[in-house]
Design an enzyme around this catalytic site. Structure first.
Site, PDB file in Angstrom:
ATOM      1  N   CYS A   2      54.504  38.629  27.636  1.00 19.92           N
ATOM      2  CA  CYS A   2      54.348  37.993  26.339  1.00 19.92           C
ATOM      3  C   CYS A   2      54.450  36.488  26.523  1.00 19.92           C
ATOM      4  O   CYS A   2      54.714  35.995  27.616  1.00 19.92           O
ATOM      5  CB  CYS A   2      55.436  38.477  25.378  1.00 19.92           C
ATOM      6  SG  CYS A   2      55.486  40.280  25.162  1.00 19.92           S
ATOM      7  N   LEU A  51      52.380  41.044  23.949  1.00 20.45           N
ATOM      8  CA  LEU A  51      51.587  42.040  24.653  1.00 20.45           C
ATOM      9  C   LEU A  51      52.371  43.339  24.541  1.00 20.45           C
ATOM     10  O   LEU A  51      53.442  43.470  25.132  1.00 20.45           O
ATOM     11  CB  LEU A  51      51.380  41.664  26.112  1.00 20.45           C
ATOM     12  CG  LEU A  51      50.567  42.659  26.954  1.00 20.45           C
ATOM     13  CD1 LEU A  51      49.116  42.698  26.490  1.00 20.45           C
ATOM     14  CD2 LEU A  51      50.640  42.310  28.433  1.00 20.45           C
ATOM     15  N   ALA A  52      51.873  44.283  23.787  1.00 18.60           N
ATOM     16  CA  ALA A  52      52.621  45.501  23.466  1.00 18.60           C
ATOM     17  C   ALA A  52      52.488  46.524  24.591  1.00 18.60           C
ATOM     18  O   ALA A  52      51.415  47.084  24.812  1.00 18.60           O
ATOM     19  CB  ALA A  52      52.126  46.092  22.153  1.00 18.60           C
ATOM     20  N   ASN A  75      60.261  37.668  26.649  1.00 21.00           N
ATOM     21  CA  ASN A  75      59.101  37.965  27.484  1.00 21.00           C
ATOM     22  C   ASN A  75      59.588  38.819  28.642  1.00 21.00           C
ATOM     23  O   ASN A  75      60.408  38.364  29.443  1.00 21.00           O
ATOM     24  CB  ASN A  75      58.476  36.674  28.013  1.00 21.00           C
ATOM     25  CG  ASN A  75      57.437  36.927  29.088  1.00 21.00           C
ATOM     26  OD1 ASN A  75      56.746  37.944  29.077  1.00 21.00           O
ATOM     27  ND2 ASN A  75      57.329  36.010  30.042  1.00 21.00           N
ATOM     28  N   GLY A  76      59.132  40.055  28.743  1.00 22.30           N
ATOM     29  CA  GLY A  76      59.526  40.882  29.876  1.00 22.30           C
ATOM     30  C   GLY A  76      59.836  42.311  29.505  1.00 22.30           C
ATOM     31  O   GLY A  76      59.461  42.787  28.425  1.00 22.30           O
ATOM     32  N   LEU A 231      47.894  47.633  41.731  1.00 26.08           N
ATOM     33  CA  LEU A 231      47.026  46.747  42.503  1.00 26.08           C
ATOM     34  C   LEU A 231      47.140  47.143  43.961  1.00 26.08           C
ATOM     35  O   LEU A 231      48.211  47.039  44.568  1.00 26.08           O
ATOM     36  CB  LEU A 231      47.443  45.288  42.317  1.00 26.08           C
ATOM     37  CG  LEU A 231      47.484  44.768  40.878  1.00 26.08           C
ATOM     38  CD1 LEU A 231      47.808  43.274  40.863  1.00 26.08           C
ATOM     39  CD2 LEU A 231      46.169  45.022  40.150  1.00 26.08           C
ATOM     40  N   VAL A 267      40.260  44.056  44.837  1.00 30.04           N
ATOM     41  CA  VAL A 267      39.225  43.038  44.712  1.00 30.04           C
ATOM     42  C   VAL A 267      38.973  42.420  46.084  1.00 30.04           C
ATOM     43  O   VAL A 267      39.880  42.331  46.917  1.00 30.04           O
ATOM     44  CB  VAL A 267      39.633  41.944  43.696  1.00 30.04           C
ATOM     45  CG1 VAL A 267      40.821  41.130  44.211  1.00 30.04           C
ATOM     46  CG2 VAL A 267      38.464  41.031  43.352  1.00 30.04           C
ATOM     47  N   THR A 316      48.010  27.524  48.753  1.00 33.37           N
ATOM     48  CA  THR A 316      47.978  28.963  48.995  1.00 33.37           C
ATOM     49  C   THR A 316      48.056  29.759  47.693  1.00 33.37           C
ATOM     50  O   THR A 316      47.465  30.828  47.582  1.00 33.37           O
ATOM     51  CB  THR A 316      49.118  29.384  49.954  1.00 33.37           C
ATOM     52  OG1 THR A 316      48.934  30.736  50.325  1.00 33.37           O
ATOM     53  CG2 THR A 316      50.476  29.231  49.310  1.00 33.37           C
ATOM     54  N   ARG A 319      44.505  29.711  46.239  1.00 33.11           N
ATOM     55  CA  ARG A 319      43.634  30.584  47.034  1.00 33.11           C
ATOM     56  C   ARG A 319      43.821  32.057  46.645  1.00 33.11           C
ATOM     57  O   ARG A 319      42.848  32.802  46.515  1.00 33.11           O
ATOM     58  CB  ARG A 319      43.953  30.419  48.514  1.00 33.11           C
ATOM     59  CG  ARG A 319      43.529  29.120  49.145  1.00 33.11           C
ATOM     60  CD  ARG A 319      44.029  29.067  50.581  1.00 33.11           C
ATOM     61  NE  ARG A 319      43.584  27.881  51.315  1.00 33.11           N
ATOM     62  CZ  ARG A 319      43.913  27.627  52.570  1.00 33.11           C
ATOM     63  NH1 ARG A 319      44.698  28.469  53.229  1.00 33.11           N
ATOM     64  NH2 ARG A 319      43.463  26.544  53.174  1.00 33.11           N
ATOM     65  N   GLY A 342      52.711  44.471  44.777  1.00 34.68           N
ATOM     66  CA  GLY A 342      53.577  44.531  45.949  1.00 34.68           C
ATOM     67  C   GLY A 342      54.242  43.227  46.349  1.00 34.68           C
ATOM     68  O   GLY A 342      54.719  43.106  47.475  1.00 34.68           O
TER      69      GLY A 342
END
Length: 584
Positions: A2, A51-52, A75-76, A231, A267, A316, A319, A342
């Site tokens: 959030c 963000l629910a 937030n969290g 991910l 990705v 970095t 990138r 991760g």
């Protein structure tokens, strides 16, 4: 994730000020596109962009205690909220939100409750009974938070710099594991784990304890009421997260609504190392795998937007953030709002390739401690802001408080990279999940060489960035960089290019001071660069800069005057990793 914005002590409490707070809060709407909330009390404002993820129907913020005298914007995620509710049975809860416990814990315990929270969080709480307020950030800094001060004496807090940079004379990153109390007018550290003083631990390595603690860390992060996934880069860390999560899908409450097959996402440039490895892991685990491709040009085109969202000029971080930013947009388009990732393993276990050159266990351990303490400036910032840019929340099991305590209590002798004993980087983690009877992963994946995310998406990604920067930044511009950017002076054309974009969005001195500096090789601290004299000649944060260690290391060019001019063509080098990776 959030977006939160809170302002206390404004001289102006007119409708115009309220409108300004709303305007600034909208700069965070990408973080929380599901709902907006605002609480005003005199000259105090608490705004929230939601963000629910848990309790989407009734968990809108700000949240309150029973009589609304305590107001909190968070937030969290609080993973142990159900256990905490058991301690608060005398309190009446209004919602099913995991974050509502914060208001009631404050009522019950005052300011000294933060260490009871198990999760990732940044929150600001107002006690309207005396107009006092507190703000706190989670132990490692998984969620972002900034603190600022206005010329009118006001104190500001925001999830991202962009929401307060225009209105604050000075601002800074809110320190992880700290709490700010208006009664004291200062920050103090609430997170005091055994490893923090960096004393060398001596606990023997227990692979079963390490494995079970990590499994618990993954399972608790599967708390969700919305679609989610993992991910998956195909490297060790993300593969272990996916392997554990896939084994526990059937047990989840969310499985009734969203199914028991885990979704995984990857990705990369076509033909990149990560895509191939991730597909193999996904097939082995039986996940529903989503593979996204991007081109170097698409990444370059996104750079300005990426830097605006992640709020850094660190090479970095940019990138690695760019492909993650592009992937997050695709993930959100599929209706997914939460992912497991991760991050954190390499810092805890010394997984970066430069750790091959650690001279002894003492320096190895101290380097891991320093890396964990600075995660909020690098990988946590990247993972959070590049996903939150598209309204996706990233959760990181390796940064679980209990798991860190277990892993950091192990005698670092066990973490040292010892090819003579068949131990490659992160051997103790690999060995803990090397289960012959019920294997979590194929052997060659379990013992795959470390690839930094910005390398694994395709080696030509970094090479393409350098080529592009060389076209944008002249030799004269780089030569005069110390006059243009006297603080954290860029030493390569790529760094100069990113800095110039950052300064367009965030021109204040306070903004540039939120970004760390100093030499680095393969993501090391400045101190670890001293471990190998050759590294000072090639100070690049890519894993391929670990010459003689990475199997596709940069070709050494002694005459190169600018590290940006080194063309990193993959080249097999005989070395420690090629020998070690044959041992399983």
């Amino acid at each position: 994730m959030c977006g939160i914005l809170a302002v206390f002590g404004c001289i102006d409490n007119s409708q115009a000020k309220r409108s300004r707070i709303i305007e600034l809060s909208r700069r965070l709407r990408h973080r929380g596109p599901d709902w907006s909330g605002l609480h005003c009390h005199g000259n105090c404002y608490l705004a929230h962009q939601r963000l629910a993820i848990v309790d989407p129907t009734s968990g809108d913020q700000p949240l309150y205690n029973e009589d609304k005298t305590v107001v909190v914007t968070v937030n969290g995620e609080i993973y142990n909220h159900k256990q905490l509710r058991e301690k608060l049975k005398s309190h009446q809860f209004r919602t099913g939100s995991d974050c509502e416990v914060i208001a009631h814990l404050y009522e019950e315990y005052g300011e000294d409750f933060v260490d009871m929270l198990d999760g990732m969080f940044s929150f600001v709480l107002l006690d309207t009974r005396d107009n006092s307020f507190i703000a706190a950030r989670d132990a490692i800094g998984i969620t972002p938070l900034y603190i600022g001060w206005g010329l009118d004496g006001s104190v500001w807090f925001a999830s991202e710099m962009k929401a307060l940079s225009d209105d604050c004379e000075r601002f800074m990153s809110f320190l992880p594991g700290h709490i700010y109390s208006s009664k004291q007018g200062a920050l103090r550290r609430w997170y005091n784990p055994p490893w923090f003083p960096e004393q060398i631990p001596s606990t023997p390595y227990d692979p079963i304890l390490l494995r079970e603690t990590f499994k618990k860390a993954v399972v608790k992060r599967l708390m969700t009421d919305v679609p989610f996934g993992v991910l998956l880069s195909g490297g060790l860390d993300s593969s272990l997260v996916a392997a554990v999560a896939s084994r526990h899908m059937v047990e989840l409450e969310a499985a009734c609504q969203w199914g028991t097959q885990l979704h995984t996402f990857c990705v990369g440039l076509k033909g990149s190392p990560d895509l191939k490895a991730a597909r193999e892991v996904a097939d082995y685990l039986g996940t529903r795998h989503h593979e996204f491709h991007f081109t170097v040009q698409e990444g370059i085109d996104a750079l300005e937007e990426v830097i605006y969202h992640i709020e850094t000029y660190d090479v970095t971080t940019i990138r690695a953030s760019t492909p993650m930013f592009l992937m997050s947009r695709k993930i959100k388009s599929l209706g997914v709002k939460m992912v497991l990732s991760g991050e954190g393993s390499d810092e805890i276990f010394g997984g970066y390739l430069y750790f091959h050159k650690a001279p002894n266990k003492e320096e190895f351990h101290q380097e891991t401690c320093q890396k964990i303490k600075s995660l909020h400036l690098y990988d946590c910032l990247r993972a959070n802001k590049s996903t939150s840019a598209w309204g996706v929340e990233a959760r990181v099991p390796f940064l679980d408080k209990e798991f860190i305590n277990v892993a950091m209590s192990i005698d670092p002798e066990w973490k040292l990279i010892r090819p003579d004993l068949g131990r490659i980087e992160k051997w103790i983690l690999r060995n803990a999940f090397d289960d012959e009877q019920n294997p979590y992963l194929p052997k060659h994946i379990l013992y795959r060489q470390k690839e930094q995310f910005s390398d694994g998406v395709g080696y030509s990604w970094i090479d393409g960035l350098k080529d592009h920067a060389n076209k944008q930044v002249t030799d004269a511009m780089l030569m005069n960089a110390s006059f243009i950017y006297p603080e954290n002076t860029p030493t390569t054309k790529e760094a100069y290019y990113y800095r110039s974009i950052f300064e367009k969005f965030f021109p204040k001195n306070a903004a540039r001071s939120t970004v760390p500096g100093g030499p680095s090789v393969a993501c090391s601290t400045a101190k670890a660069v001293e471990w190998d004299a050759a590294w000072s000649k090639n100070p690049d944060p890519s894993g391929r800069a670990a010459l003689g260690v990475h199997a596709a290391a940069y070709e050494e060019e002694a005459d190169a005057k600018d590290a940006n001019l080194i063309n990193g063509s993959p080249q097999k080098l005989p070395g420690i990793v090629e020998k070690a990776t044959t041992v399983v």
